[in-house]
Design a protein around this motif. Structure first.
Motif, PDB file in Angstrom:
ATOM      1  N   CYS A   8       0.721  -1.030   0.133  1.00  0.00           N
ATOM      2  CA  CYS A   8      -0.017   0.078   0.206  1.00  0.00           C
ATOM      3  C   CYS A   8       0.813   1.169   0.006  1.00  0.00           C
ATOM      4  N   ARG A  50       1.413   3.386   2.317  1.00  0.00           N
ATOM      5  CA  ARG A  50       2.104   3.588   3.444  1.00  0.00           C
ATOM      6  C   ARG A  50       3.244   2.555   3.532  1.00  0.00           C
ATOM      7  N   CYS A  51       3.272   1.270   2.828  1.00  0.00           N
ATOM      8  CA  CYS A  51       4.485   0.384   3.070  1.00  0.00           C
ATOM      9  C   CYS A  51       5.681   1.280   2.410  1.00  0.00           C
ATOM     10  N   CYS A  56       3.781  -2.777   8.103  1.00  0.00           N
ATOM     11  CA  CYS A  56       3.147  -1.713   7.703  1.00  0.00           C
ATOM     12  C   CYS A  56       2.047  -1.139   8.611  1.00  0.00           C
ATOM     13  N   VAL A  65      -0.891   0.118   8.515  1.00  0.00           N
ATOM     14  CA  VAL A  65      -2.370   0.040   7.991  1.00  0.00           C
ATOM     15  C   VAL A  65      -2.401  -1.325   7.579  1.00  0.00           C
ATOM     16  N   CYS A  66      -1.490  -1.906   6.720  1.00  0.00           N
ATOM     17  CA  CYS A  66      -1.852  -3.110   6.015  1.00  0.00           C
ATOM     18  C   CYS A  66      -1.168  -4.333   6.453  1.00  0.00           C
TER      19      CYS A  66
HETATM   20 ZN    ZN Z   1       0.930  -1.037   3.693  1.00  0.00          ZN
END
Ligand code: ZN
Ligand code: ZN
Lengths: 96, 284, 284, 96
Positions: free
Chosen positions: B175, B177-178, B250, B252-253
Motif C-alpha cells: 500500500c 504506506r508500505c 506496515c 495499516v496493511c
Molecule cells: Zn501497507
C-alpha cells in the motif's frame, strides 16, 4: 576508484546544482549508501540539508533507487556501492 | 450494488466494438467492465483525463468526488471543464461532460471534501479507487480507507513536468504506506500553485490511471503494482522501477496494524487545516 | 501569419499562471506559445487529447484537419466528441469543444481529406504538424509535406494496447522516411477497425504529442527526436530507444532527394483507394 | 554458447508463439543478425514467413532493436551477437 552515476528528480535536483544526472568518483572511505548520503550532504549539497537528510538517512518523502530498484530491496543504508551503479533520489510529488 | 449483467446489450456490442476486436480484450472483458465501478477522487488535472476515459470505456458506474469549483486558472490543464463552467462545481461539471459523452454510464457525484468521516461510505459502492487529488493528506486518507475497505487504489501525482504513479493494495501488493511510512516534512512538499505544472503532464498521468483501472476491471493484470512509474517530461525519461513488497510492519496493511480506523491526516502530515484548504480550493 | 505579440495580456498571465510558475517554463516560454501555431491532422483517438491540450496550453493558433464525421463507435476513445455530435464533422465538433474550453485560441478547421494537392497549402500557416492519422499513406504524405515545407512533425500511432511516437524533421534529425524508407506490405498493416484499440491508449499517445509540441514551441528541447517512444500497455513496458540519424540517402530529406514534390501515396503504399477510404471513414 | 533474449511487439509476437519475450540459446553457426533472422524463420516462426522476412532481411515495417538501439546504428545484418544481447522486433503501428 568507484565511479557511480547520481540521478535526481521531483525537485531534488534543485538541491544539487540543478543537474538531473552526473557521474562522480567516490573517495575510498565511501563504501555504502550510508557513507554516500553523508558524503553528498557534506560535499555536494548546495543548500537546505533538512530537505535531504534526517537522522543519518534521507528524509521521509524521497524515493531512493539503486540501479532503478527501490533501495529497500537492495539493503538500504548497508548496500555496498559498486562501480557503475546508478543511484537515484526522487522526491515524491504531490499535485494534480 | 450494480445489477449484474449476464450479457452486453446490442448497443454496447456496437459501441465498444473497436475495443472488443482486440485479441487480448474480448466480449467477456467488456462485460466485466459493465459489471465494474470506479470512484475518482478529484476532478482536476489528473481527474480530467481519468474521468473522460473511464466514463467512455464501458464501466457500469463511475463516481466523482470533488468539493471545489471550476476556476479560469484551472483550464490550462483541467480539460474536462470549460469556460462556461467557471464557478460551477467541478464534480457536476465533469458529470455533465460524461452524460453527453456516454449517457449509458451511471455517473454519481459527491460535491464534498473526502474526509475521515465520509470516505469509507463514499467508497463502498465502488470496486476501484483513483487518487487524483493534489495533496499528501488526501493521499494517506484515501490509502488507509482503501486498505480498510479492501479496494484497489490507483494513485498518481503530477508537478511541473513530472509525474508518478503506482497501484496499491492489489493482489497482496504493497500500500502507499508500505512505501511511505512517514509523511514528508511539510516544507518539502511542492504544490501546483507554488511550483506550477504543465497542463498535459497530469493529463498523461490521468490516462495511465484510467488504463490501469480498465485493465484491472477487465480481469487483465495491473502493470504497476509493486512498481512505480516515474515520468520526467522535461527530459522525456520514463522509469518503471520495482518497489518493496507489502511490508509486514506496515501500520495499516501489516500484520499488527496500528491504524485500524481513519485518523486525523492534517495532524499526521503536520499540516494546519488552513494550508490544506487553500491548497485544495486553488488547485485541485 | 499570426500577429506577433510582444507581451502576454493580463488575462493570459492569469489564465496560464500555473504553467508559468514552473522554474523551467517562464513568461517568455508562454509568450512563445502565444506566437506559435500547430496543425493537428486527424481529430480521432490521438487527435482528441492532442487537440484538448494544445487548445488549452496557450498556442496562438491551432488548426484541425479531418474529413470524417463522428460515429457512435468512435466514442470509446474519441473523447473530444460526444453523443450529441454523432453525424457531425469531427473537425467542427473538435473546434466547438476548443471554443468552449479556450475562446482566446484561434482555431481553424479543414473539413477535408489531406491530399497531395492540398497538404502544402493547408500546412503553410503552421509551425508544427501533428500526425494523428490512422493510416500509413497519410503518414508518408504528411512526412514528405513537412520536409518539403520545413515543418517539425510529431508522429504517433496506436493499435490494440500499443503506441509509438517520434519527432521528425527537427534540428537536422531524421524524417519518417529515414527510418522507414520502404512502406510495409499492405497485408502486414493492422487497423483499429480490424485489430481493435483500447480507447485510452491513443489518449496517452496524443498527450505525449501535445507535450512535445508545447516544449518545441516554448523553445525547450524536444525529447523524442532521433528517438522512438514505444509503449506496450498490455505489459506496461515503455521503451525509449535511439534511432538512426538523418540519412544522407533518404529519398526526401537526403542529399539527392528523388521525392521533390508530393507523390501518389496510395500507389507508393500499394493500397487501393477504396481501402484507404474505408479505413479513414470508419476509423479515423 | 551464446544466450540472447528475443522480444516482440506491435503484433510480431503473434508470429512467434504469442510470447513477447523469451530467452534462447543460439547454435554455434548463428553468429550475426543475418544468421539469427534465418534461424528464427526456420526454427521459431509459427506461420506466414512473408510477414517476417523479405530477401534475407526483415520485411519493411519492422523496427529492429539491438539492446534497445536501432540496429542500423549497430551494423544491421552484420552485427555480431553477444551473450546477453536483447534483440527486439516490433512492427510499426498504423492506427489512431
Ligand atoms: Zn501497507
Ligand atoms: Zn529522411
Amino acid at each position: 576508484m568507484v565511479k557511480i552515476t547520481l540521478a535526481f528528480g521531483g525537485g531534488m535536483e534543485i538541491l544539487f546544482n540543478n543537474t538531473k544526472e552526473r557521474e562522480i568518483e567516490l573517495p575510498d572511505n565511501v563504501v555504502n549508501m550510508k557513507d554516500l548520503i553523508a558524503y553528498m550532504k557534506d560535499n555536494l549539497l548546495q543548500e537546505r540539508p533538512e530537505l535531504f537528510v534526517l537522522n543519518d538517512t534521507v528524509r521521509p518523502g524521497i524515493i531512493v533507487l539503486i540501479n532503478n530498484c527501490d533501495w529497500e530491496i537492495e539493503g538500504n543504508l548497508e548496500y555496498q556501492l559498486e562501480n557503475g551503479d546508478e543511484i537515484t533520489f526522487i522526491s515524491t510529488l504531490h499535485g494534480g | 450494488e450494480l445489477v449484474k449483467k449476464e450479457e452486453l446489450s446490442n448497443d454496447e456490442k456496437i459501441r465498444y466494438s473497436r475495443q472488443m476486436l482486440m485479441r487480448n480484450f474480448d466480449a467477456d472483458c467488456q462485460l466485466k467492465l459493465a459489471n465494474s465501478s470506479v470512484l475518482i477522487v478529484g476532478a482536476g488535472g489528473l481527474g480530467s483525463t481519468a474521468i473522460l476515459y473511464l466514463g467512455s470505456a464501458g464501466f457500469g458506474r463511475i463516481g466523482i468526488v470533488d468539493d471545489d469549483v471550476v476556476e479560469g486558472t484551472n483550464l490550462h490543464r483541467q480539460v474536462i471543464h470549460d469556460e462556461t463552467k467557471i464557478g460551477m462545481s467541478k464534480a457536476l461539471s465533469a458529470q455533465e461532460t460524461i452524460k453527453r459523452l456516454n449517457s449509458k454510464c451511471e455517473c454519481y457525484v459527491y460535491k464534498e471534501l473526502l474526509t475521515r468521516e465520509n470516505a469509507i461510505s463514499i467508497m463502498k459502492p465502488y470496486d476501484i479507487v483513483i487518487d487524483a487529488t493534489d495533496n499528501v493528506c488526501a493521499t494517506y486518507l484515501i490509502n488507509d480507507a482503501c486498505v480498510l475497505s479492501k479496494k484497489v487504489l490507483i494513485q498518481a501525482s503530477a508537478l511541473r513536468m513530472e509525474g508518478q504513479l503506482s497501484v496499491f493494495n492489489y493482489k497482496n501488493g504493497p500500500c502507499y504506506r508500505c512505501l511511505n511510512p512517514v509523511p514528508p516534512p511539510a516544507e518539502a512538499i511542492g504544490k501546483c500553485n507554488v511550483n506550477g505544472v504543465l497542463g498535459v503532464v497530469p493529463g498523461i498521468m490521468g490516462c495511465f490511471q484510467a488504463l490501469e483501472a480498465i485493465k484491472i476491471a477487465a480481469g487483465l493484470e495491473a502493470s504497476y503494482s509493486q512498481k512505480l512509474l516515474i515520468f520526467d517530461g522535461e527530459i522525456g525519461k520514463i522509469r518503471i522501477v520495482k518497489t518493496r513488497p507489502k511490508q509486514e510492519n506496515c501500520s495499516v496493511c501489516g500484520k499488527n496494524p496500528t491504524v485500524t480506523s481513519l485518523i486525523d491526516y492534517e495532524d499526521f502530515c503536520h499540516m494546519k487545516k488552513c494550508e490544506i484548504k487553500t491548497d485544495i480550493t486553488s488547485n485541485n
